[in-house]
Design an enzyme around this catalytic site. Structure first.
Site, mmCIF file in Angstrom:
data_model
loop_
_atom_site.group_PDB
_atom_site.id
_atom_site.type_symbol
_atom_site.label_atom_id
_atom_site.label_comp_id
_atom_site.label_asym_id
_atom_site.label_seq_id
_atom_site.Cartn_x
_atom_site.Cartn_y
_atom_site.Cartn_z
ATOM 1 N N ALA A 118 0.815 -1.283 -0.068
ATOM 2 C CA ALA A 118 0.015 0.010 -0.058
ATOM 3 C C ALA A 118 0.860 1.141 -0.020
ATOM 4 O O ALA A 118 1.916 1.296 0.770
ATOM 5 C CB ALA A 118 -0.840 -0.020 1.369
ATOM 6 N N ASP A 119 0.629 2.063 -0.788
ATOM 7 C CA ASP A 119 1.203 3.430 -0.785
ATOM 8 C C ASP A 119 0.271 4.349 -0.256
ATOM 9 O O ASP A 119 -0.760 4.186 0.120
ATOM 10 C CB ASP A 119 1.650 3.880 -2.351
ATOM 11 C CG ASP A 119 0.538 4.181 -3.299
ATOM 12 O OD1 ASP A 119 0.644 4.291 -4.360
ATOM 13 O OD2 ASP A 119 -0.813 4.224 -2.683
ATOM 14 N N SER A 120 0.652 5.744 -0.118
ATOM 15 C CA SER A 120 -0.177 6.595 0.695
ATOM 16 C C SER A 120 -1.603 6.448 -0.062
ATOM 17 O O SER A 120 -2.570 6.880 0.833
ATOM 18 C CB SER A 120 0.470 7.982 0.663
ATOM 19 O OG SER A 120 1.011 8.612 -0.730
ATOM 20 N N ASP B 15 -3.327 4.248 -1.558
ATOM 21 C CA ASP B 15 -3.937 3.144 -0.964
ATOM 22 C C ASP B 15 -4.540 3.383 0.261
ATOM 23 O O ASP B 15 -5.626 3.053 0.849
ATOM 24 C CB ASP B 15 -3.128 1.934 -1.339
ATOM 25 C CG ASP B 15 -2.860 1.503 -2.562
ATOM 26 O OD1 ASP B 15 -1.717 1.086 -2.946
ATOM 27 O OD2 ASP B 15 -3.779 1.331 -3.366
ATOM 28 N N ARG C 145 -3.016 5.730 -12.917
ATOM 29 C CA ARG C 145 -3.723 5.166 -11.480
ATOM 30 C C ARG C 145 -5.173 5.346 -11.474
ATOM 31 O O ARG C 145 -5.597 6.641 -11.512
ATOM 32 C CB ARG C 145 -2.770 6.024 -10.539
ATOM 33 C CG ARG C 145 -3.442 5.651 -8.867
ATOM 34 C CD ARG C 145 -2.886 4.207 -8.558
ATOM 35 N NE ARG C 145 -3.222 3.771 -7.227
ATOM 36 C CZ ARG C 145 -2.644 3.924 -6.541
ATOM 37 N NH1 ARG C 145 -1.227 4.332 -6.205
ATOM 38 N NH2 ARG C 145 -3.009 3.547 -5.067
#
Lengths: 136, 321
Positions: free
Chosen positions: A89-91, A93, B162
């Site tokens: 997970a990045d920020s 996510d 994204r």
């Protein structure tokens, strides 16, 4: 002081004083185990954690949210101890996970709460805390 | 900002990859410090780093706790990205040596109160320019490090494509400002809307990272990012190319103020990512026209190859008028 029972197979482990805060919520000053608590820690060789408040059901729901957000393969192990950044997970996510948690549990997580959600367990504890406050 | 393409390659002899390769003579090409209004951007494309011997040597550069963090990542791709991120930070900073060589392994880092990594050095390590500021961001397919001298810097990277799991406007209503929601709502093309969402997200992230506060320290609904085109004074969805309008940030606590000591740039990097750069402005000298941020972009595989990059791989979308 947390008390718990070790399962017979692991009774030989020396119990160290708990140095890790039991519930990683900044505004909780004291921790008490519910009377007759069913949830006992699984003892591991190096460390242990006590789930003092979060029900298994809550943890499971958070796991499901995390799985969905990160599109994890079905065989990926996700449990209370899983750190969401380790799962990928990045920020963005993380914020999406917080938003999904808000919707699932009908609570509001302030932005500074987002940084406590480093593991599934932390998220579940925070959710229970917020639900308790809401119900009060 | 289109420069004629120049490629500077320093190739390392493959047999030099032994355990002590980090301290072999001139292993990292040293670089001049950025000037005061300049940011240096360095990026790595993980897919281009294929040699397992190289990756093994990279691991040697990390501190024990950094290694542990890498090994905790789930899966090879995440581990590789985590490894390359630390390698990029350490080797990049080590290049800016002012007195002799700096061993990337010797660098020490600490975190500020919000968790932003910073350089920590003691008196023995004065070889490294003490006023270096840096910030890093990565996706699974690109790793970026920004460096300045003295100015606080924040960088954020995101894949152009994204997609959110949530509806964009629902997300924006929850976390962004009303102005930004209005801006996004006004974009009818869903593809352009998605792109502008990603741009806004990276710009907002770069700002809170530059401030050292992160998302939790400074909620995104407390400040608005606006795109201003050169001709019009109002923000509006600008075209994808050739519009180098200004990007500004306004605090919502004081709606009439600008946070004028911060400047932004938005780039398209490696054709696949948006990169947002936020940098503290140099104090304008009285009477002087404030000069825009200067960016120098390099692609690197540390110890193997460095390449100075200009468009189309590092293409400024807006912010550098």
């Amino acid at each position: 002081m947390a008390t718990f029972t070790a399962t017979p197979a692991r009774a030989s482990f020396a119990l160290k004083p708990v140095q890790v805060p039991v519930c990683k919520i900044s505004n909780v000053r004291s921790v008490s185990l519910p009377v007759g608590s069913r949830s006992f820690p699984s003892l591991k060789a190096r460390r242990f954690q006590v789930s003092c408040a979060a029900k298994k059901e809550t943890v499971d729901k958070v796991c499901e949210i995390v799985r969905k957000q990160l599109a994890l393969p079905a065989d990926a192990v996700v449990n209370g101890e899983s750190r969401i950044s380790d799962l990928g997970a990045d920020s963005l996510d993380t914020v999406e996970i917080v938003m999904a948690i808000e919707e699932t549990f009908d609570i509001t997580v302030e932005e500074d709460g987002a940084q406590t959600i480093s593991s599934v367990q932390n998220a579940a504890d925070l959710i229970e805390e917020l639900l308790k406050k809401k119900g009060a | 900002m289109i420069l004629s393409r120049r490629v500077v390659i320093s190739a390392m002899n493959a047999v030099c990859f032994k355990r002590s390769f980090a301290t072999a003579s001139s292993p990292l090409v040293p670089v001049q410090l950025p000037s005061r209004k300049e940011a240096h951007l360095w990026y790595v494309v993980p897919d281009e780093v294929k040699s397992s011997a190289l990756l093994h040597n990279y691991l040697d550069i990390l501190s024990p706790s950094e290694k542990e963090n890498v090994f905790h990542k789930r899966g090879e791709q995440l581990q590789k990205a985590a490894l390359l991120a630390r390698v990029l930070v350490r080797t990049t900073i080590a290049r800016y040596q002012i007195n002799g060589q700096v061993d990337p392994r010797s660098l020490k880092f600490k975190k500020n109160i919000h968790g932003k990594p910073e350089l920590e050095w003691n008196d023995d390590q004065c070889q490294c320019a003490p006023s270096l500021q840096f910030n890093i961001s990565h996706t699974s397919s690109l790793i970026l490090c920004g460096v300045t001298v003295d100015s606080l810097i924040g960088v954020d990277l995101e894949e152009k494509q994204r997609k959110l799991k949530n509806n964009i406007l629902a997300f924006a209503r929850r976390y962004f400002t009303p102005h930004e929601v209005k801006f996004l709502s006004s974009i009818s093309d869903p593809v352009v809307q998605q792109q502008y969402f990603v741009k806004l997200w990276t710009l907002k992230e770069s700002y809170v990272k530059a401030l050292g506060k992160g998302f939790s320290g400074l909620p995104f609904r407390m400040f608005t990012i606006q795109f201003r085109t050169a001709e019009k004074g109002n923000s509006c969805p600008s075209g994808e190319t050739n519009n180098k309008g200004e990007i500004i940030v306004k605090s919502l606590e004081d709606v009439n103020s600008f946070s004028s000591n911060w400047q932004f740039a938005l780039l398209e990097l490696a054709g696949s990512h948006y990169a947002a750069i936020c940098m503290e402005k140099d104090e304008a000298v009285e009477g002087e026209v404030p000069t825009p941020m200067k960016l120098t972009v390099r692609k690197t595989i540390p110890y193997v190859r460095d390449e100075l990059i200009s468009g189309p791989d590092a293409f400024v979308i807006s912010g550098l008028t």
